[in-house]
Design an enzyme around this catalytic site. Structure first.
Site, short mmCIF file in Angstrom:
data_model
loop_
_atom_site.label_atom_id
_atom_site.label_comp_id
_atom_site.label_asym_id
_atom_site.label_seq_id
_atom_site.Cartn_x
_atom_site.Cartn_y
_atom_site.Cartn_z
N ASP A 53 0.84 -1.20 0.00
CA ASP A 53 0.00 0.00 0.00
C ASP A 53 0.88 1.26 0.00
OD1 ASP A 53 -2.30 1.48 0.03
OD2 ASP A 53 -3.04 0.71 1.95
N GLU A 95 2.72 7.09 -2.58
CA GLU A 95 2.40 8.24 -3.42
C GLU A 95 2.82 9.56 -2.80
OE1 GLU A 95 -0.79 5.04 -3.60
OE2 GLU A 95 -0.19 6.44 -2.03
#
Length: 711
Positions: free
Chosen positions: A457, A460
């Site tokens: 996960d 970003e």
């Protein structure tokens, strides 16, 4: 990024210098680490050269064109020759010896059937032709070297009149410049649609949009993207026996790049990036699949995940309460209801809160994790656990990382930290080989315990300002590339421990080349019908950008899903390449919704498992060709203009057509291309005429438009 004021003028804050005349062309050896072959180098001045005096006080662009593969032409544009330590993406070229030719008025390079031609000693122009037909080009004043006047004082900067090209020097100290940009504009033929740019949740056809390729954690309902890919596919459908026109444009810049898609200049795609150079590639082909396949192979090719990954994944969900008892109750409940299950996923709270990541099980909820792994394996399940590349200050790992220099730093040498997501969060610096080894070692302990794969996960929100990386690269260039280094490290560990045939991650962020680390899912969507549509649009854009496999959170991630949403999304999810139930505040087991949800889950899970031979054979073929398993309609039917804009239906492999139902009423509108089709669920057979057929139907929860092409 927009630099112009209408068609004729530049904005006041910019000095725009465009190549006006190419005055020299020579054959050179391609000077990059990826290619060893002849290249064509062209020099172009920022004003017309009418006399020798025009050769004074003028800048030039040096443009080198080369080929990394058949029907692919690379273009490198340089203003000043500087080393900015901006990592270009790793490419995988095949050797092609180009054909280079030069006359008094032109210079050209040809790779396969793709040829690039420069005008010499005349108005600057570049044409790209495939099989002799022009597909795009860089027209007069399209390229540009651009100074930004809004920064620090500069001694002298050249002013350019954007209409005439005439230039003059500004007085010393009167002009300011903060940054420099390089820009290209490539023309679009009338009727051309633009697709791609990674996972984009807005309109499927990108004409008219402004797009920034910068990875952000913005959900599935905004202009931001978890997976920004500086690649677009330009296509004009074939019709009435005339072949269509298709080509791809890949901008090889890992730092954020701006695209203005048929908006700033309405018949061009403009793209720009900071710095003194810009590199892009034109990739030509006969069909969208041909173009995507060439791009896919150039950027590393796809990897086939193991067959078990195509079954149903069940998650604990995120902020729900869960322990071993909860997990086993859900798994047993699925099996008792005859719902096949392949993977069980433990989300974040398998670790203690505030300590992500510690990579240690919360022993109050999971006192015997190794035993639990074995019990799950005994039920025939694979085990996935959530990880991310961040280390909380409260984690026992923080001091280790801090003392050994394993984290991204600030300019003053301190660890780069903030409180978003976790307290005092630090970022593992994957440009540091020692940090990579340390991180892999932490994960290997979990694999030794019985974990089979990782949900990788995040990746970003990576610092770009006042950030220092171990390898010395600029932070803007490392931002998007961070996810590649992160997923590469995890995938490499899985290959070394599990074997190449068993390695798989479940990744959210991606950049160029990320198709080498399957699988990717679509991020944080909403439990609403419109978010189903948003998710599918994002997925189809992502799959138009060189990736092969894609998934999404069945039922939506945020909020409580209604029974209707749950059942319709279950159909959609189990007819996607990969299928995972996941949520935030709500468990996603079907009996918590209603008994019909159980029946829907059972039916569509069994449908997928019973057709696994078809799905897996199509997956293998997709990997071999470098194309997506879930395909936008235009990709499978490039000669049918009716498919060009379709974004609420798709093909799963070459034969199955799916149109998810995205309305409470059960009503759905969709399109069947010409041919013979059989409805897989109700057995209907339709012979669709040459001009295709639009359908408007209503379905109960046990069915949806699911058609198979038949002979």
């Amino acid at each position: 990024m927009k630099f112009t004021n209408g068609y004729w003028l530049g904005r006041d804050e910019y000095i725009i210098n465009s190549p006006m005349e190419a005055f020299d062309a020579e054959t050179v050896l391609a000077d990059t680490e990826n290619y060893v072959s002849d290249a064509l180098r062209v020099s172009a001045a920022y004003q017309p050269l009418r006399s020798r005096s025009d050769m004074l006080d003028v800048g030039i662009s040096t443009i080198t064109v080369f080929t990394p593969g058949e029907d692919i032409v690379g273009v490198e544009i340089k203003h000043f020759d500087q080393m900015d330590k901006n990592p270009l993406y790793t490419l995988y070229p095949s050797h092609v010896e180009p054909k280079i030719s030069k006359t008094e008025t032109t210079a050209s390079l040809k790779s396969g059937e793709l040829e690039v031609t420069f005008s010499l000693h005349d108005k600057f122009n570049i044409d790209f032709k495939y099989r002799g037909q022009r597909i795009t080009g860089s027209e007069y004043k399209a390229q540009a070297s651009i100074d930004d006047l809004s920064g620090t004082e500069l001694g002298q900067v050249m002013h350019a009149n954007t209409v005439t090209g005439a230039q003059s020097l500004a007085a010393p100290g009167t002009v300011k410049r903060a940054q420099h940009f390089m820009r290209e504009q490539l023309s679009l033929l009338p009727g051309t649609n633009v697709y791609g740019f990674g996972e984009r949740f807005g309109a499927f056809v990108k004409n008219g949009q402004s797009i920034e390729t910068i990875n952000m954690d913005g959900g599935t309902g905004s202009e931001q993207s978890y997976k920004s890919i500086p690649f677009y596919l330009a296509g004009k459908s074939g019709v009435a026996g005339n072949p269509g026109t298709y080509y791809g444009v890949f901008v090889n810049e890992s730092q954020p790049t701006s695209f203005e898609v048929a908006n700033e200049v309405v018949d061009r795609v403009s793209f720009s990036t900071r710095g003194e150079s810009l590199e892009y590639y034109i990739i030509a082909g006969d069909t969208p699949k041909d173009v995507i396949g060439k791009y896919n192979r150039l950027t590393g090719g796809s990897v086939l995940p193991p067959k078990w990954t195509f079954g149903l994944w069940l998650s604990t969900s995120f902020t729900t309460d869960y322990s071993e008892d909860t997990v086993m109750k859900f798994i047993d409940g699925m099996f008792e209801r005859d719902i096949p299950l392949s993977v069980f996923h433990f989300d974040c709270f398998w670790m203690k809160g505030f300590e992500w990541s510690s990579f240690e099980w919360d022993n109050e909820q999971f006192p015997d994790p190794a035993g639990l792994m074995q019990r799950l394996h005994d039920k025939g399940l694979k085990v996935c656990v959530w990880i991310n590349p961040y280390i909380s200050q409260k984690s026992p790992l923080f001091k280790i990382g801090q003392e050994n220099g394993y984290f991204i730093k600030q300019g003053d040498g301190n660890v780069w930290q903030w409180d978003l997501w976790q307290p005092g969060l630090a970022y593992v610096d994957f440009t540091n080989p020692a940090a990579v080894k340390w991180y892999k070692g932490l994960l290997k302990k979990l694999l030794d315990m019985g974990v089979d794969c990782f949900k990788t996960d995040f990746g970003e929100r990576i610092p770009m300002h006042d950030a220092v990386y171990y390898n010395g690269n600029n932070a803007q260039g490392e931002h998007n590339y961070y996810t590649h280094r992160y997923n590469d490290a995890v995938f490499d560990l899985l290959k070394s421990v599990k074997g190449a045939d068993e390695a798989v991650v479940f990744a959210r962020s991606a950049t160029v080349g990320g198709q080498q680390f399957p699988i990717h899912w679509g991020g944080d969507n909403l439990s609403q019908f419109h978010s189903m549509a948003d998710s599918l649009r994002g997925g189809l854009s992502f799959l138009s950008s060189g990736f092969t496999f894609w998934s999404h959170d069945i039922g939506g991630f945020e909020e409580n899903a209604s029974p209707a949403i749950y059942k319709r999304w279950t159909q959609f999810g189990l007819l996607s390449s990969h299928s995972r139930y996941h949520g935030n505040i709500q468990y996603r087991v079907p009996w918590l919704f209603d008994e019909e949800a159980v029946a829907v889950t059972r039916k569509f899970t069994q449908l997928k498992m019973n057709n696994m031979d078809y799905i897996y054979d199509q997956a293998k073929q997709s990997v071999a060709e470098g194309i997506p398993l879930m395909r936008p309609m235009y990709m499978e039917f490039p000669d049918d203009p009716n498919t060009a804009t379709l974004d609420r239906q798709y093909m799963l492999g070459s034969q199955w057509l799916i149109a998810p139902v995205m309305a409470e009423s059960g009503e759905v509108e969709y399109y069947l291309p010409a041919g013979k089709w059989q409805h897989i669920l109700d057995g209907r057979i339709l012979a669709v005429p040459e001009n295709g057929r639009w359908m408007a139907e209503k379905y109960d929860f046990m069915s949806l438009p699911l058609w198979k092409q038949v002979d």
